[in-house]
Every structure is written in structure tokens, then in C-alpha cells.
Design an enzyme around this catalytic site. Structure first.
Site, PDB file in Angstrom:
ATOM      1  N   SER A 135       0.863  -1.172   0.000  1.00 20.67           N
ATOM      2  CA  SER A 135       0.000   0.000   0.000  1.00 20.67           C
ATOM      3  C   SER A 135       0.902   1.225   0.000  1.00 20.67           C
ATOM      4  CB  SER A 135      -0.905  -0.017   1.244  1.00 20.67           C
ATOM      5  OG  SER A 135      -1.693   1.146   1.277  1.00 20.67           O
ATOM      6  N   LYS A 161      -0.976  -1.084  -4.480  1.00 18.86           N
ATOM      7  CA  LYS A 161      -2.189  -0.303  -4.196  1.00 18.86           C
ATOM      8  C   LYS A 161      -1.787   1.148  -3.966  1.00 18.86           C
ATOM      9  CE  LYS A 161      -4.797   0.040   0.085  1.00 18.86           C
ATOM     10  NZ  LYS A 161      -5.598  -0.681   1.096  1.00 18.86           N
ATOM     11  N   LYS A 163      -2.795   4.945  -2.827  1.00 16.18           N
ATOM     12  CA  LYS A 163      -3.765   5.794  -2.144  1.00 16.18           C
ATOM     13  C   LYS A 163      -4.100   6.944  -3.090  1.00 16.18           C
ATOM     14  CE  LYS A 163      -4.111   3.838   1.948  1.00 16.18           C
ATOM     15  NZ  LYS A 163      -5.400   3.379   2.509  1.00 16.18           N
ATOM     16  N   ASP A 188      -7.030   2.994  -3.545  1.00 17.14           N
ATOM     17  CA  ASP A 188      -7.808   3.078  -2.304  1.00 17.14           C
ATOM     18  C   ASP A 188      -8.014   4.553  -1.980  1.00 17.14           C
ATOM     19  OD1 ASP A 188      -8.969   2.874   0.190  1.00 17.14           O
ATOM     20  OD2 ASP A 188      -7.271   1.869   1.153  1.00 17.14           O
ATOM     21  N   GLU A 213     -11.009   0.806  -4.101  1.00 13.62           N
ATOM     22  CA  GLU A 213     -11.410   0.539  -2.722  1.00 13.62           C
ATOM     23  C   GLU A 213     -12.022   1.774  -2.065  1.00 13.62           C
ATOM     24  OE1 GLU A 213      -8.054  -0.954  -0.547  1.00 13.62           O
ATOM     25  OE2 GLU A 213      -9.053  -0.832   1.392  1.00 13.62           O
ATOM     26  N   ASP A 240     -14.134  -1.311   2.200  1.00 10.42           N
ATOM     27  CA  ASP A 240     -13.314  -1.461   3.405  1.00 10.42           C
ATOM     28  C   ASP A 240     -14.128  -0.872   4.569  1.00 10.42           C
ATOM     29  OD1 ASP A 240     -11.497  -1.100   5.489  1.00 10.42           O
ATOM     30  OD2 ASP A 240      -9.929  -0.165   4.304  1.00 10.42           O
ATOM     31  N   LYS A 264     -10.747  -6.609   7.602  1.00  8.51           N
ATOM     32  CA  LYS A 264      -9.815  -6.247   8.677  1.00  8.51           C
ATOM     33  C   LYS A 264     -10.491  -6.632   9.984  1.00  8.51           C
ATOM     34  CE  LYS A 264      -7.982  -2.083   6.442  1.00  8.51           C
ATOM     35  NZ  LYS A 264      -8.201  -0.633   6.324  1.00  8.51           N
ATOM     36  N   GLY A 292      -4.900  -4.117   5.996  1.00  6.06           N
ATOM     37  CA  GLY A 292      -3.895  -3.888   7.027  1.00  6.06           C
ATOM     38  C   GLY A 292      -3.996  -2.494   7.611  1.00  6.06           C
TER      39      GLY A 292
HETATM   40  C1  NPQ Z   1      -6.693   1.069   4.379  1.00  2.21           C
HETATM   41  N1  NPQ Z   1      -4.410   0.774   5.368  1.00  2.21           N
HETATM   42  O1  NPQ Z   1      -6.671   0.051   3.738  1.00  2.21           O
HETATM   43  C2  NPQ Z   1      -5.667   1.366   5.466  1.00  2.21           C
HETATM   44  C3  NPQ Z   1      -5.905   2.659   6.069  1.00  2.21           C
HETATM   45  C4  NPQ Z   1      -4.888   3.406   6.808  1.00  2.21           C
HETATM   46  C5  NPQ Z   1      -2.348  -0.262   4.686  1.00  2.21           C
HETATM   47  O2  NPQ Z   1      -3.587   1.132   3.323  1.00  2.21           O
HETATM   48  C6  NPQ Z   1      -1.338   5.127   9.867  1.00  2.21           C
HETATM   49  C7  NPQ Z   1      -1.566   3.814  10.252  1.00  2.21           C
HETATM   50  C8  NPQ Z   1      -2.039   5.680   8.838  1.00  2.21           C
HETATM   51  C9  NPQ Z   1      -2.514   3.062   9.581  1.00  2.21           C
HETATM   52  C10 NPQ Z   1      -3.699   5.465   7.114  1.00  2.21           C
HETATM   53  C11 NPQ Z   1      -3.511   0.617   4.382  1.00  2.21           C
HETATM   54  C12 NPQ Z   1      -2.990   4.931   8.167  1.00  2.21           C
HETATM   55  C13 NPQ Z   1      -3.231   3.616   8.549  1.00  2.21           C
HETATM   56  C14 NPQ Z   1      -4.628   4.703   6.464  1.00  2.21           C
HETATM   57  C15 NPQ Z   1      -4.195   2.858   7.848  1.00  2.21           C
HETATM   58  O3  NPQ Z   1      -7.580   1.847   4.195  1.00  2.21           O
HETATM   59 MG    MG Z   2      -8.696   0.812   2.708  1.00  2.00          MG
END
Ligand code: NPQ
Ligand code: MG
Length: 373
Positions: A135, A161, A163, A188, A213, A240, A264, A292
């Protein structure tokens, strides 16, 4: 099993690279670990709540308070319990899924250790290793993103992935797709868009994304909004934040709000509910994958057990230690050159907390004993 003493331990782990999302810029991980001493033995849990509300309503200090004041007393009142009956007792408290999942995880670890069973076996895992994706946070520039992703592709991650958020979507996705024509790519949005952005999101159809996502909000009307969007774009929609329970998953599938589900445990109240989501998605032939939250080796171990279930057919947001941190509270989690991480086979979570390592990053410990619940 019986609860004897609980430690709520806060640790501070600097991130190796900032992880910027539409939710904000994360530089460090302030994490809550829970160590449960039971008559059966010790177990560890990890709370995935972030320091501030944003991903969801939950936040770390709130989760810690709910655990201490309401969840531990509800479990202790059972006297003799199993992780499943403890989860049922905690369900009487509305909301706070990440807090509940923390307690459940520690109880599962302790309970399964005495039964010499791994979490993967207990949940019904069928896989010895899990395919991992990476990610990638919002970068400074498209050039910086290309350089960062190049490194991940070289390390063997099986999917990338990105953001995205308004102002950082079509351009970076196009650049990555042009530079890596064959990479499994997905985006995402962490709910950063509104239904009025449908046309912009449809522009992503050109890039063969495996999925998009959580483009829209998870509040009131969120499932209907996603169902409407799903009819306007060709990219498969994955949810999600919107999938808070097995019931919500059934609802989302029935409405046509998603064709893929990110699971999750923290978001849904624990690993037992996560397995039920896996089961209902499998019954509807909806593929799932393990999401995650930048966990330590403890959380990654539990996620590996979950991702070993048969319906987890897409790469997970499960990362080796080196992706996020310089050191870990367990032995480092390692990924092989093909982007796979081995599912622990030992009893419970199957990983050991290294006392000196956790001590070195601890910022505070709160002890909860029977007199206080
Ligand atoms: C998700 N995680 O899938 C999340 C959201 C997310 C791995 O993309 C600090 C710690 C900042 C965890 C921001 C991934 C974060 C975090 C976003 C998790 O949406
Ligand atoms: Mg997500």
C-alpha cells in the site's frame, strides 16, 4: 479460561517512510498492545485504532478507555469463558470494534496456546503462505511515486495499491500503469470522494485496475451510493470502511455495492467476526482479501492466519517489518523474493514478543487487575 491481570502497553514506533493518505500524514505509530494473563497462560493483542479519529470514529485513547472500563469488566464477569463467549459478552457494548478485537486477539492467543493450536488452524486456514501487496501513500510528486513503486516491484510485491484523493488520482494511476503495464494495480480512496465525483472516478476505468477501494463515505447511505457508483464505472468496487460486520457484508453484496471485500479484524470487532465475513462472501462467490493498518509483527501474524482461509484469493495488505519499521516487537516479519510471507504454524499467534524490544519502545503501561473491574 479466567482473566487474572491485563497490561495495556503503549509503544511508539517511528515509520521508516511517511505514510500519507487522505486521512493525514502519519510519521510515527503510537500503538496499544494488550497483554492478557489468564489462568491458561499469557496472550497478546494489538489495537489497530489510530491516535485520532479519521479512518473511523475510533481512536487510541478512546479504545484504551473502553477496554479498561467496559470490555474487561464484561469479560471478567463471565468468570470462566472462551474467546467466543468473551466476544459475545463484549458485543453487548455497542460500537468500538477495534477495542473489542484487541481483547479477543489476546484471549485467542492465550487460549490457543494451551490447546496447542495455531490461530490459522482454529480459523480454518488452508494456505502455508500469503501473497502480499504493498500500500503506497500519497507521494510528493509523480516522479517520487514512480521511484518508490519501482523499489516495491523489485522487492517482489505481488500487487501495488495506490492511495488516491481528489487532485491525486488519474495522473499517478496513469503514470504507474504506463511504467508498469503488467503490475496488478488497485486504488484506495479511504472515502475521499462523493457521488458527484462519479465521472472523475470513471476515468480510472482506462487503467485496468483490479479494484477501486472505498471511494465514497461509509456513513448513512454509503452502501446505496456505492451501488449507484458501481453501475457507472467498470472498475470493480471493493469496500473497506463500509463493511463493519457479516451483516453489513450481506447487505452490501445484496445491494450490488461491491464485488470485492477487504476484511480487517479490527474494523469488524475481531477475528471471529472476520471469519464470518469470509464465510458469507465465499457463499456469494465474492473474493476477499486481508486489509492492514500498519501493524507490528503481532498484528501481521494474526492477519496471516486470517489470510490463510480459502476465500482470501487476492493479495493482502500484509507487510514485512522492513516496509514500515526499523525494528519490531516480535522477530522481524520477512517476505520472500516472490512476495510471499509464511503463515505462522506455532500455537496461538505463533510468534513471540521479544521483551527487550517491546520494553525499548514502551511509552507507558497501565495495569488492570480484578479489583479494578
Ligand atoms: C486502508 N491501510 O486500507 C488502510 C488505512 C490506513 C495499509 O492502506 C497510519 C496507520 C495511517 C494506519 C492510514 C492501508 C494509516 C493507517 C490509512 C491505515 O484503508
Ligand atoms: Mg482501505
Amino acid at each position: 479460561m479466567k482473566l487474572e491481570r491485563v497490561e495495556l502497553r503503549r509503544i511508539d514506533l517511528p515509520l521508516r517512510t511517511p505514510f500519507r493518505t487522505s486521512l493525514g500524514l502519519e510519521l510515527r505509530r503510537d500503538i496499544l498492545l494488550l497483554r492478557a494473563e489468564t489462568a491458561d497462560g499469557v496472550g497478546w493483542g494489538e489495537c489497530v485504532a489510530l491516535p485520532e479519529p479519521g479512518y473511523s470514529e475510533e481512536y487510541l485513547d478512546g479504545a484504551s478507555a473502553v477496554i479498561r472500563r467496559f470490555l474487561l469488566p464484561a469479560v471478567a464477569a463471565l468468570g470462566d469463558f472462551t474467546p467466543a463467549t468473551a466476544a459475545a459478552a463484549m458485543a453487548a457494548v455497542p460500537g468500538h470494534p477495534m477495542a473489542k478485537a484487541t481483547v479477543e486477539m489476546a484471549l485467542l492467543d492465550a487460549w490457543l496456546r494451551t490447546r496447542e493450536t495455531s490461530l490459522a488452524d482454529h480459523l480454518g486456514g488452508v494456505r502455508a503462505s500469503v501473497d502480499c501487496g504493498v500500500s503506497v501513500g500519497i507521494a510528493e510528486s509523480v516522479g517520487a511515486l514512480l521511484a518508490e513503486v519501482e523499489g516495491y516491484v523489485e522487492q517482489g510485491y505481488r500487487r501495488v495499491k495506490l492511495k488516491i484523493e481528489p487532485g491525486w488520482d488519474v495522473e499517478p494511476v496513469r503514470a504507474i500503469r504506463e511504467r508498469f503495464p503488467d503490475v496488478a494495480l488497485q486504488a484506495d480512496a479511504n472515502a475521499a470522494y462523493t457521488p458527484a465525483d462519479a465521472r472523475r472516478l470513471a476515468e480510472l476505468d482506462a487503467f485496468e485496475l483490479v479494484m477501486l477501494e472505498q471511494p465514497l463515505g461509509s456513513g448513512d447511505g454509503g452502501l446505496r451510493d456505492h451501488a449507484a457508483l458501481a453501475r457507472m464505472v467498470r472498475t470493480p468496487i471493493c469496500l473497506d470502511e463500509s463493511i463493519t460486520s457479516a451483516r453489513a457484508a450481506v447487505e452490501a453484496i445484496a445491494l450490488g455495492a461491491c464485488s470485492v471485500v477487504n476484511i480487517k479484524a479490527g474494523r469488524v470487532g475481531g477475528y471471529l467476526e472476520a471469519r464470518r465475513i469470509h464465510d458469507v462472501c465465499a457463499a456469494h462467490s465474492v473474493p476477499v482479501w486481508c486489509g492492514g493498518m500498519l501493524e507490528t509483527g503481532l498484528g501481521q501474524a494474526a492477519n496471516l492466519a486470517l489470510a490463510a482461509l480459502p476465500g482470501f484469493t487476492l493479495p493482502a495488505d500484509i507487510a514485512p517489518t522492513e516496509r514500515y519499521f526499523d525494528g519490531d516487537v516480535t522477530e522481524a516479519v520477512v517476505m520472500d523474493a516472490e512476495g510471499r510471507i509464511v503463515v505462522p504454524t506455532g500455537a496461538g499467534l505463533g510468534v513471540e514478543v521479544v521483551d527487550e524490544a517491546v520494553e525499548a519502545v514502551t511509552t507507558g503501561v497501565e495495569v488492570v487487575v480484578p479489583e479494578s473491574w
